[in-house]
Design a protein around this motif. Structure first.
Motif, PDB file in Angstrom:
ATOM      1  N   PHE A 159       0.860  -1.190   0.000  1.00 25.32           N
ATOM      2  CA  PHE A 159       0.000   0.000   0.000  1.00 25.32           C
ATOM      3  C   PHE A 159       0.892   1.233   0.000  1.00 25.32           C
ATOM      4  CE2 PHE A 159      -2.524   3.164   2.522  1.00 25.32           C
ATOM      5  CZ  PHE A 159      -3.504   3.392   1.558  1.00 25.32           C
ATOM      6  N   ARG A 160       0.662   2.116  -0.966  1.00 25.75           N
ATOM      7  CA  ARG A 160       1.498   3.314  -1.077  1.00 25.75           C
ATOM      8  C   ARG A 160       0.858   4.541  -0.433  1.00 25.75           C
ATOM      9  NH1 ARG A 160       3.347   2.609  -7.427  1.00 25.75           N
ATOM     10  NH2 ARG A 160       4.892   0.941  -7.079  1.00 25.75           N
ATOM     11  N   GLY A 161      -0.433   4.525  -0.249  1.00 26.20           N
ATOM     12  CA  GLY A 161      -1.078   5.692   0.339  1.00 26.20           C
ATOM     13  C   GLY A 161      -0.914   6.909  -0.542  1.00 26.20           C
ATOM     14  N   CYS A 162      -0.943   8.079   0.070  1.00 20.68           N
ATOM     15  CA  CYS A 162      -0.797   9.313  -0.690  1.00 20.68           C
ATOM     16  C   CYS A 162       0.221  10.208  -0.001  1.00 20.68           C
ATOM     17  CB  CYS A 162      -2.132  10.043  -0.829  1.00 20.68           C
ATOM     18  SG  CYS A 162      -2.882  10.523   0.751  1.00 20.68           S
ATOM     19  N   GLU A 163       0.725  11.190  -0.746  1.00 18.87           N
ATOM     20  CA  GLU A 163       1.614  12.176  -0.141  1.00 18.87           C
ATOM     21  C   GLU A 163       0.810  12.998   0.863  1.00 18.87           C
ATOM     22  OE1 GLU A 163       4.684  12.428  -0.369  1.00 18.87           O
ATOM     23  OE2 GLU A 163       5.354  11.588  -2.275  1.00 18.87           O
ATOM     24  N   THR A 164       1.398  13.248   2.014  1.00 21.91           N
ATOM     25  CA  THR A 164       0.664  13.985   3.037  1.00 21.91           C
ATOM     26  C   THR A 164       0.959  15.475   2.958  1.00 21.91           C
ATOM     27  OG1 THR A 164       2.448  13.562   4.618  1.00 21.91           O
ATOM     28  CG2 THR A 164       0.589  12.049   4.640  1.00 21.91           C
ATOM     29  N   SER A 165      -0.073  16.250   3.202  1.00 21.22           N
ATOM     30  CA  SER A 165       0.028  17.702   3.289  1.00 21.22           C
ATOM     31  C   SER A 165      -1.077  18.153   4.224  1.00 21.22           C
ATOM     32  CB  SER A 165      -0.140  18.349   1.912  1.00 21.22           C
ATOM     33  OG  SER A 165      -1.446  18.092   1.410  1.00 21.22           O
ATOM     34  N   VAL A 166      -1.075  19.420   4.571  1.00 17.78           N
ATOM     35  CA  VAL A 166      -2.096  19.923   5.483  1.00 17.78           C
ATOM     36  C   VAL A 166      -3.486  19.618   4.942  1.00 17.78           C
ATOM     37  CG1 VAL A 166      -3.088  22.005   6.510  1.00 17.78           C
ATOM     38  CG2 VAL A 166      -0.607  21.739   6.399  1.00 17.78           C
ATOM     39  N   GLU A 167      -3.667  19.765   3.610  1.00 16.05           N
ATOM     40  CA  GLU A 167      -4.985  19.555   3.013  1.00 16.05           C
ATOM     41  C   GLU A 167      -5.390  18.086   2.982  1.00 16.05           C
ATOM     42  OE1 GLU A 167      -2.493  21.205   1.586  1.00 16.05           O
ATOM     43  OE2 GLU A 167      -3.150  23.304   1.709  1.00 16.05           O
ATOM     44  N   SER A 168      -4.394  17.177   2.965  1.00 17.14           N
ATOM     45  CA  SER A 168      -4.726  15.761   2.777  1.00 17.14           C
ATOM     46  C   SER A 168      -4.506  14.904   4.018  1.00 17.14           C
ATOM     47  CB  SER A 168      -3.884  15.186   1.618  1.00 17.14           C
ATOM     48  OG  SER A 168      -2.511  15.158   1.963  1.00 17.14           O
TER      49      SER A 168
END
Length: 399
Positions: A159-168
């Motif tokens: 599972f790679r998930g997603c890049e994290t940021s304040v919005e995500s």
């Protein structure tokens, strides 16, 4: 007195990254032990200084080549360059004509998976990062995991998930929770970095998934900052990044004296494992014991008592103690103390914290109490324990 002119060496690394930080530390150790005549040039984040690097008038550059933009920029340099980065199964991925010092991605994953096998876990998965050119090292770790699983005729769950940021942030955590809930239990998960392992630990705590009884987690990097940011101490594979820095510095010194560098990459194996609670799986059948130990792992060092653990589980103290004695052969208090003792030992194994801070941080409340616990449980004082460990590692004991 005749003096040797110092060579000007640029280090193109991001000191905010633990891998880069450890490589720099290895270069510094070589610099100090050999007393090479170097003047070091380094920015806090080299990526801000790539433009025009080919015009630099120094004598050599050691750089992290995991970022393709770095490899491209330095391909035009006339000074000696030593590359550091991830290892690749395809030789074509290495830069042509540049000596390369690589971390052994395959061995990192093999070591992590073998640890999860050794503690008795029956199922395995990997938590990776989204595919980008900068993350080719993660793809190599995925490929090794996939190959190991296929060798056992098992499906490789990645599972790679997603890049994290304040919005995500919320979206990323929910995606991790959904993935975790759908995995077979118990399961051992290899995270491609400590940063990803920390995220997964946090998702488990939010979703009330017991670690490591249901999900055991091991990261890669042995990042001390990440360990301080997790409620449950994180297990990790120790990269040979410090050793890589020393090798890279030695190659540079040889090149400055006209020695031809090796034509093939130098691949440095991992330095070992740092095992903590996040992967110390132990088969536990009683749900009250499983739930209680999950709570204890998070809060033992905050001074919790048996009554608080029983309240969390929703049973009486006597019932929970009976469950523990039947399942583990000890009391709830014994388990709390064990976690405090392990936390104190981990604190003492670092030369950074004072003994007073270790006592408070481990929930033992005072140096006097920690002294009594160590004498009773280990037969030595906290100071003697620290001196022995640091001596074995060749480090000086702090004052």
């Amino acid at each position: 007195m005749k003096t040797t002119k110092a060579h000007q060496i640029a280090l193109l690394f991001n000191a905010n990254n633990i891998f880069d930080h450890d490589v720099i530390a290895g270069i510094a150790a070589y610099f100090g032990s050999t007393r090479v005549a170097w003047d070091i040039f380094m920015e806090e984040d080299f990526r801000l200084r790539l433009s025009g690097i080919e015009q630099w008038q120094g004598d050599g550059i050691i750089a992290n080549f995991d970022d393709p933009a770095v490899a491209e920029a330095l391909s035009r340099c006339r000074v000696p360059v030593v590359a550091v980065g991830g290892s690749y199964a395809d030789p074509a991925n290495y830069p042509a004509g540049v000596p390369y010092v690589a971390t052994d991605n395959a061995k990192l994953i093999e070591l992590a998976r073998q640890h999860l096998i050794d503690v008795g876990l029956p199922a395995f998965a990997m938590f990776s990062v989204p595919a980008t050119e900068e993350n080719r090292w993660a793809r190599e770790r995925e490929n090794t995991f996939r190959s190991l699983m296929e060798g056992d005729r098992l499906e490789a769950e990645i599972f790679r998930g997603c890049e994290t940021s304040v919005e995500s942030w919320d979206e990323a955590v929910q995606g991790q929770i959904d993935w975790l809930r759908n995995l077979p239990k118990p399961v051992g998960i290899i995270a491609v970095s400590d940063a990803r392992a920390r995220q997964l630990l946090q998702a488990c705590i939010i979703a009330d998934i017991e670690v490591p009884e249901q999900v055991a987690i091991i990261g890669i990097d042995n990042d001390p900052l990440v360990r301080r940011l997790t409620r449950i101490p994180l297990s990790s594979v120790i990269q040979g990044a410090h050793e890589m820095g020393g090798v890279a510095a030695h190659l540079m010194e040889q090149m400055l004296h006209g020695v031809r560098p090796p034509d093939t990459p130098i691949v440095v194996p991992p330095a070992g494992l740092n095992v903590h609670a996040s992967s110390q799986y132990q088969l536990v059948k009683h749900p009250n014991v499983m739930r209680a130990r999950h709570f204890i792992r998070q809060y033992a060092c905050q001074g919790i008592k048996t009554e608080q653990v029983a309240d969390y589980v929703g049973v009486s103290r006597s019932s929970l103690d009976a469950n523990f004695r039947q399942e583990l052969g000890c009391s709830v208090h014994d388990v709390i103390l064990s976690f405090k003792l392990n936390a104190a030992k981990a604190g003492l194994e670092s030369a950074e914290c004072s003994i007073e801070d270790v006592a408070l941080g481990s929930g033992l409340t005072s140096v006097q109490q920690m002294h009594r616990v160590f004498k009773r449980e280990l037969g030595c004082t906290p100071r003697a324990y620290r001196e022995r460990v640091l001596s074995e590692r060749g480090q000086l004991s702090p004052a």
